[in-house]
Design a protein around this motif. Structure first.
Motif, PDB file in Angstrom:
ATOM      1  N   GLU A  20       0.819  -1.200   0.000  1.00 36.97           N
ATOM      2  CA  GLU A  20       0.000   0.000   0.000  1.00 36.97           C
ATOM      3  C   GLU A  20       0.856   1.255   0.000  1.00 36.97           C
ATOM      4  OE1 GLU A  20      -2.436  -0.538   3.424  1.00 36.97           O
ATOM      5  OE2 GLU A  20      -4.077  -1.427   2.275  1.00 36.97           O
ATOM      6  N   ALA A  21       1.970   1.233   0.758  1.00 38.04           N
ATOM      7  CA  ALA A  21       2.831   2.407   0.843  1.00 38.04           C
ATOM      8  C   ALA A  21       3.362   2.786  -0.537  1.00 38.04           C
ATOM      9  CB  ALA A  21       3.977   2.152   1.807  1.00 38.04           C
ATOM     10  N   ASP A  22       3.664   1.785  -1.361  1.00 37.18           N
ATOM     11  CA  ASP A  22       4.148   2.065  -2.713  1.00 37.18           C
ATOM     12  C   ASP A  22       3.069   2.747  -3.548  1.00 37.18           C
ATOM     13  OD1 ASP A  22       6.595   0.940  -2.136  1.00 37.18           O
ATOM     14  OD2 ASP A  22       6.062  -1.035  -2.903  1.00 37.18           O
ATOM     15  N   VAL A  23       1.834   2.317  -3.377  1.00 38.90           N
ATOM     16  CA  VAL A  23       0.720   2.917  -4.114  1.00 38.90           C
ATOM     17  C   VAL A  23       0.553   4.373  -3.697  1.00 38.90           C
ATOM     18  CG1 VAL A  23      -1.760   2.822  -4.524  1.00 38.90           C
ATOM     19  CG2 VAL A  23      -0.430   0.701  -4.412  1.00 38.90           C
ATOM     20  N   TYR A  24       0.632   4.630  -2.385  1.00 42.15           N
ATOM     21  CA  TYR A  24       0.499   6.003  -1.879  1.00 42.15           C
ATOM     22  C   TYR A  24       1.634   6.875  -2.411  1.00 42.15           C
ATOM     23  CZ  TYR A  24      -2.588   3.718   1.529  1.00 42.15           C
ATOM     24  OH  TYR A  24      -3.577   2.985   2.122  1.00 42.15           O
ATOM     25  N   GLN A  26       3.367   6.499  -5.157  1.00 38.06           N
ATOM     26  CA  GLN A  26       3.183   6.748  -6.588  1.00 38.06           C
ATOM     27  C   GLN A  26       2.132   7.826  -6.828  1.00 38.06           C
ATOM     28  OE1 GLN A  26       2.273   2.862  -8.142  1.00 38.06           O
ATOM     29  NE2 GLN A  26       4.287   2.042  -7.599  1.00 38.06           N
ATOM     30  N   ALA A  27       1.051   7.784  -6.043  1.00 35.29           N
ATOM     31  CA  ALA A  27       0.013   8.807  -6.175  1.00 35.29           C
ATOM     32  C   ALA A  27       0.564  10.182  -5.796  1.00 35.29           C
ATOM     33  CB  ALA A  27      -1.186   8.457  -5.300  1.00 35.29           C
ATOM     34  N   ALA A  28       1.392  10.213  -4.744  1.00 34.16           N
ATOM     35  CA  ALA A  28       1.994  11.479  -4.328  1.00 34.16           C
ATOM     36  C   ALA A  28       2.932  12.022  -5.409  1.00 34.16           C
ATOM     37  CB  ALA A  28       2.757  11.280  -3.022  1.00 34.16           C
ATOM     38  N   GLU A  29       3.704  11.146  -6.015  1.00 29.94           N
ATOM     39  CA  GLU A  29       4.612  11.582  -7.084  1.00 29.94           C
ATOM     40  C   GLU A  29       3.833  12.165  -8.252  1.00 29.94           C
ATOM     41  OE1 GLU A  29       7.723  11.888  -7.237  1.00 29.94           O
ATOM     42  OE2 GLU A  29       8.531  10.709  -5.566  1.00 29.94           O
ATOM     43  N   ARG A  30       2.697  11.566  -8.579  1.00 29.38           N
ATOM     44  CA  ARG A  30       1.873  12.095  -9.673  1.00 29.38           C
ATOM     45  C   ARG A  30       1.346  13.483  -9.327  1.00 29.38           C
ATOM     46  NH1 ARG A  30       0.052   6.673  -9.857  1.00 29.38           N
ATOM     47  NH2 ARG A  30      -1.851   7.190  -8.703  1.00 29.38           N
ATOM     48  N   PHE A  31       0.969  13.673  -8.056  1.00 30.10           N
ATOM     49  CA  PHE A  31       0.510  15.006  -7.660  1.00 30.10           C
ATOM     50  C   PHE A  31       1.603  16.039  -7.874  1.00 30.10           C
ATOM     51  CE2 PHE A  31       0.627  18.513  -4.726  1.00 30.10           C
ATOM     52  CZ  PHE A  31      -0.620  19.074  -4.903  1.00 30.10           C
ATOM     53  N   TRP A  32       2.810  15.739  -7.406  1.00 28.89           N
ATOM     54  CA  TRP A  32       3.872  16.739  -7.496  1.00 28.89           C
ATOM     55  C   TRP A  32       4.294  16.998  -8.926  1.00 28.89           C
ATOM     56  CZ3 TRP A  32       4.071  19.991  -3.895  1.00 28.89           C
ATOM     57  CH2 TRP A  32       3.788  19.621  -2.585  1.00 28.89           C
ATOM     58  N   GLN A  33       4.195  16.009  -9.791  1.00 29.62           N
ATOM     59  CA  GLN A  33       4.448  16.250 -11.213  1.00 29.62           C
ATOM     60  C   GLN A  33       3.400  17.198 -11.786  1.00 29.62           C
ATOM     61  OE1 GLN A  33       4.542  12.319 -12.930  1.00 29.62           O
ATOM     62  NE2 GLN A  33       6.442  11.762 -11.880  1.00 29.62           N
ATOM     63  N   ARG A  34       2.141  16.969 -11.376  1.00 28.30           N
ATOM     64  CA  ARG A  34       1.061  17.830 -11.847  1.00 28.30           C
ATOM     65  C   ARG A  34       1.209  19.236 -11.262  1.00 28.30           C
ATOM     66  NH1 ARG A  34      -1.639  19.700 -15.728  1.00 28.30           N
ATOM     67  NH2 ARG A  34      -3.839  20.170 -15.342  1.00 28.30           N
ATOM     68  N   TRP A  35       1.590  19.314  -9.988  1.00 18.82           N
ATOM     69  CA  TRP A  35       1.815  20.609  -9.350  1.00 18.82           C
ATOM     70  C   TRP A  35       2.881  21.412 -10.103  1.00 18.82           C
ATOM     71  CZ3 TRP A  35      -0.091  23.836  -5.765  1.00 18.82           C
ATOM     72  CH2 TRP A  35       0.744  24.786  -5.182  1.00 18.82           C
ATOM     73  N   ASP A  36       3.962  20.751 -10.477  1.00 18.11           N
ATOM     74  CA  ASP A  36       5.025  21.427 -11.208  1.00 18.11           C
ATOM     75  C   ASP A  36       4.508  21.955 -12.547  1.00 18.11           C
ATOM     76  OD1 ASP A  36       7.888  22.093 -11.232  1.00 18.11           O
ATOM     77  OD2 ASP A  36       7.975  20.770 -12.966  1.00 18.11           O
ATOM     78  N   GLU A  92      -7.031   7.379   9.034  1.00 19.95           N
ATOM     79  CA  GLU A  92      -6.976   6.579   7.819  1.00 19.95           C
ATOM     80  C   GLU A  92      -6.343   7.347   6.656  1.00 19.95           C
ATOM     81  OE1 GLU A  92     -10.714   4.889   6.843  1.00 19.95           O
ATOM     82  OE2 GLU A  92     -10.864   3.723   8.707  1.00 19.95           O
ATOM     83  N   LEU A  93      -6.333   8.690   6.778  1.00 25.22           N
ATOM     84  CA  LEU A  93      -5.729   9.500   5.723  1.00 25.22           C
ATOM     85  C   LEU A  93      -4.260   9.811   5.995  1.00 25.22           C
ATOM     86  CD1 LEU A  93      -8.612  12.033   4.941  1.00 25.22           C
ATOM     87  CD2 LEU A  93      -8.028   9.917   3.737  1.00 25.22           C
ATOM     88  N   ALA A  99       2.842  10.275   2.688  1.00 22.28           N
ATOM     89  CA  ALA A  99       3.463  10.048   1.380  1.00 22.28           C
ATOM     90  C   ALA A  99       3.548  11.345   0.587  1.00 22.28           C
ATOM     91  CB  ALA A  99       2.670   9.001   0.601  1.00 22.28           C
ATOM     92  N   TRP A 100       2.496  12.144   0.675  1.00 26.09           N
ATOM     93  CA  TRP A 100       2.477  13.444  -0.029  1.00 26.09           C
ATOM     94  C   TRP A 100       3.609  14.327   0.461  1.00 26.09           C
ATOM     95  CZ3 TRP A 100       1.788  18.433   1.803  1.00 26.09           C
ATOM     96  CH2 TRP A 100       1.503  19.408   0.840  1.00 26.09           C
TER      97      TRP A 100
END
Length: 227
Positions: A20-24, A26-36, A92-93, A99-100
């Motif tokens: 699960e930690a890997d999934v979290y 990866q989702a965080a990395e996608r956010f920061w790419q989008r943020w950039d 739970e969040l 991860a974020w």
């Protein structure tokens, strides 16, 4: 008379385990790419003083981390702006916000990042507006009982304005001072039972004294055991 409001779930740590930690992550990395990618548009909106122009874009990016996370763009403590993401003390969040934050870029002079709502510098200078009335947090008094074994502080909160408020507003005026004083993360980690006090209790302390007490407990609880 005390009115019980909440008992923190001391067992709910919000710790994520692989995979699960890997999934979290990866989702965080996608956010920061989008943020950039969004930064030029965000800078333009903030420069034009129309932050609502990019709110939906940031919200959509954050929803990829978790749909229940909230955010705010505020004045930073050290940087010009702060991006504050909150799980609203939901354990739970916590893995998602952890991860974020772990994937966040280093803070600079323009942006800083927070994975929970930070405390205000001096809560006694804050005035809360509720139902059209003003309630200075300097008037808040708190009785605090430390449970060192559990690493928690049980509190009873009093404000002279409680008597004129209905239940939901009284509840808000109970928790707002605590979050403003401790910040969302420390309040979630170290507060146990939270009650309202309809009369000012004996032995009550102010919010700044409560902050130091809880921070000291947190330092003690986080310290490694002596060998």
């Amino acid at each position: 008379m005390f009115r019980f409001l909440r008992r923190r779930d001391a067992e709910a740590t919000g710790t994520a385990e692989a995979p699960e930690a890997d999934v979290y992550a990866q989702a965080a990395e996608r956010f920061w790419q989008r943020w950039d990618d969004l930064l030029p548009e965000i800078a333009s909106a903030l420069g034009d003083s129309v932050p609502h122009r990019i709110e939906s874009l940031v919200a959509a990016a954050l929803a990829e981390v978790h749909p229940n996370l909230t955010f705010a763009i505020e004045h930073g403590e050290k940087a010009v702006y702060a991006l504050v993401v909150s799980g609203q003390a939901d354990p739970e969040l916590r893995p998602h916000t952890d991860a974020w934050m772990a994937a966040a870029p280093p803070a600079d002079t323009l942006w800083e990042y927070h994975d929970s709502v930070p405390p205000v510098p001096d809560p006694t200078e804050v005035t809360v507006n509720l139902r059209g009335e003003k309630y200075p947090l300097a008037d808040v008094r708190v009785v605090a009982q430390v449970d060192e074994a559990e690493g928690l502080v049980d509190v009873a909160v009093y404000h002279p304005g409680f008597s004129g408020l209905e239940e939901n507003a009284r509840r808000a005026l109970t928790f707002l001072p605590l979050d403003a004083t401790l910040g969302e993360r420390l309040a979630a980690d170290r507060l146990g039972r939270v009650e309202t006090a309809e009369l000012e209790p004996e032995g009550a302390i102010g919010l700044l004294e409560l902050r130091e007490l809880v921070r000291e407990l947190d330092r003690t609880a986080a310290a490694p055991p002596e060998s």
